[in-house]
Design an enzyme around this catalytic site. Structure first.
Site, mmCIF file in Angstrom:
data_model
loop_
_atom_site.group_PDB
_atom_site.id
_atom_site.type_symbol
_atom_site.label_atom_id
_atom_site.label_comp_id
_atom_site.label_asym_id
_atom_site.label_seq_id
_atom_site.Cartn_x
_atom_site.Cartn_y
_atom_site.Cartn_z
ATOM 1 N N ASP A 1 -5.170 12.947 17.805
ATOM 2 C CA ASP A 1 -3.784 12.811 18.255
ATOM 3 C C ASP A 1 -3.527 13.529 19.580
ATOM 4 O O ASP A 1 -2.588 13.190 20.295
ATOM 5 C CB ASP A 1 -2.816 13.322 17.186
ATOM 6 N N GLU B 1 -5.391 -0.014 15.278
ATOM 7 C CA GLU B 1 -4.731 1.284 15.460
ATOM 8 C C GLU B 1 -4.176 1.427 16.860
ATOM 9 O O GLU B 1 -4.820 1.060 17.839
ATOM 10 C CB GLU B 1 -5.754 2.421 15.292
ATOM 11 N N LYS C 1 7.166 0.746 7.333
ATOM 12 C CA LYS C 1 6.928 1.873 6.436
ATOM 13 C C LYS C 1 8.251 2.354 5.847
ATOM 14 O O LYS C 1 9.270 2.383 6.533
ATOM 15 C CB LYS C 1 6.284 3.037 7.193
ATOM 16 N N HIS D 1 1.777 7.135 15.478
ATOM 17 C CA HIS D 1 0.831 6.073 15.133
ATOM 18 C C HIS D 1 1.540 4.745 14.867
ATOM 19 O O HIS D 1 2.711 4.722 14.484
ATOM 20 C CB HIS D 1 0.046 6.451 13.867
ATOM 21 N N GLN E 1 0.843 -1.198 0.000
ATOM 22 C CA GLN E 1 0.000 0.000 0.000
ATOM 23 C C GLN E 1 0.874 1.242 0.000
ATOM 24 O O GLN E 1 1.869 1.300 0.722
ATOM 25 C CB GLN E 1 -0.888 -0.019 1.255
#
Length: 183
Positions: free
Chosen positions: A170, A143, A72, A62, A47
Site C-alpha cells: 500500500d 486489483e 462492498k 483498494h 463473498q
C-alpha cells in the site's frame, strides 16, 4: 434500518434499529429485500471477508477493475475505524472526492460502497475486527489501488500520519491520476 445517502451518489450509511433490554440487544444486520429497497438497486453479495487489525493500521485504498469491480457493504464487529470511499468513476460529478465515516461496534452502523469507488479504512481503537460483503469475487489481475495520501484527494485520516502502519504494497500505490482505471 435507516439509509442515508452521502454526497457521493450511490454511497450509503446504514443505521440499524437496535432493540436493547436487560439481556443485551437484537438487530437485523442484513436483509436483502430491505437493503435493495434502501439503496434503490439490485446487489447480490457472493463473498464475505473479515480482518483483524491494531490501532493505526491503514488498509487501502483498494478496488477491483472492469468486470471484477466490487460493491462492498462494510461494518465493524469490534472496535472503531475511519472508513473511506473515493469516487473513481471517470464520468462522475464527484470524481476524486471522498466520504469518510466512523464505523463502530457500538453504533453497529454500516457503509455501502458501490462499484466505481476505491475503499480503505484506518483503525482508531486499540484493535478492530472489520467485516465486509462483496458482490463479486476477488480477482488478483483486476486489483487497483490509490495512495492513501494522494494530495489531490487530500483525505483527513484524523490520525497522526507518521504513526500509521501501512503494508509495503500500500505504500507504493500510485496517485489517482496514475492509477488503473476502474473501467
Amino acid at each position: 434500518m435507516n439509509f442515508i445517502e452521502t454526497k457521493l451518489k450511490g454511497c450509503f450509511i446504514l443505521e440499524p434499529k437496535i432493540f436493547k433490554d436487560e439481556r443485551g440487544y437484537f438487530m437485523e444486520s442484513f436483509n436483502e429485500n430491505t437493503f435493495q429497497n434502501g439503496i434503490g438497486q439490485h446487489v447480490h453479495f457472493v463473498q464475505d471477508n473479515q480482518s483483524f487489525s491494531t490501532k493505526g493500521v491503514l488498509r487501502g485504498l483498494h478496488y477491483q477493475t472492469g468486470e471484477h469491480a466490487q460493491s462492498k457493504l462494510v461494518r465493524v464487529l469490534d472496535g472503531e475505524v475511519l472508513d473511506v470511499a473515493v469516487d473513481i468513476r471517470p464520468d462522475s460529478a464527484t470524481y476524486g472526492q471522498y466520504e469518510a465515516v466512523i464505523l463502530s461496534a457500538e453504533k453497529q452502523n454500516q457503509f455501502f460502497v458501490p462499484k466505481g469507488f476505491a475503499h480503505g479504512f484506518l483503525v482508531l481503537s486499540d484493535t478492530a475486527t472489520f467485516f465486509y460483503k462483496c458482490d463479486n469475487f476477488y480477482n488478483k489481475e483486476s486489483e487497483g489501488g490509490i495512495m492513501y495520501n494522494d494530495p489531490n484527494i487530500n483525505i483527513d485520516w484524523q490520525f497522526e500520519l507518521d504513526k500509521l502502519i501501512i503494508s509495503e504494497k500500500d505504500q507504493v500505490l500510485p496517485n489517482l491520476a496514475n492509477a488503473k482505471k476502474v473501467w
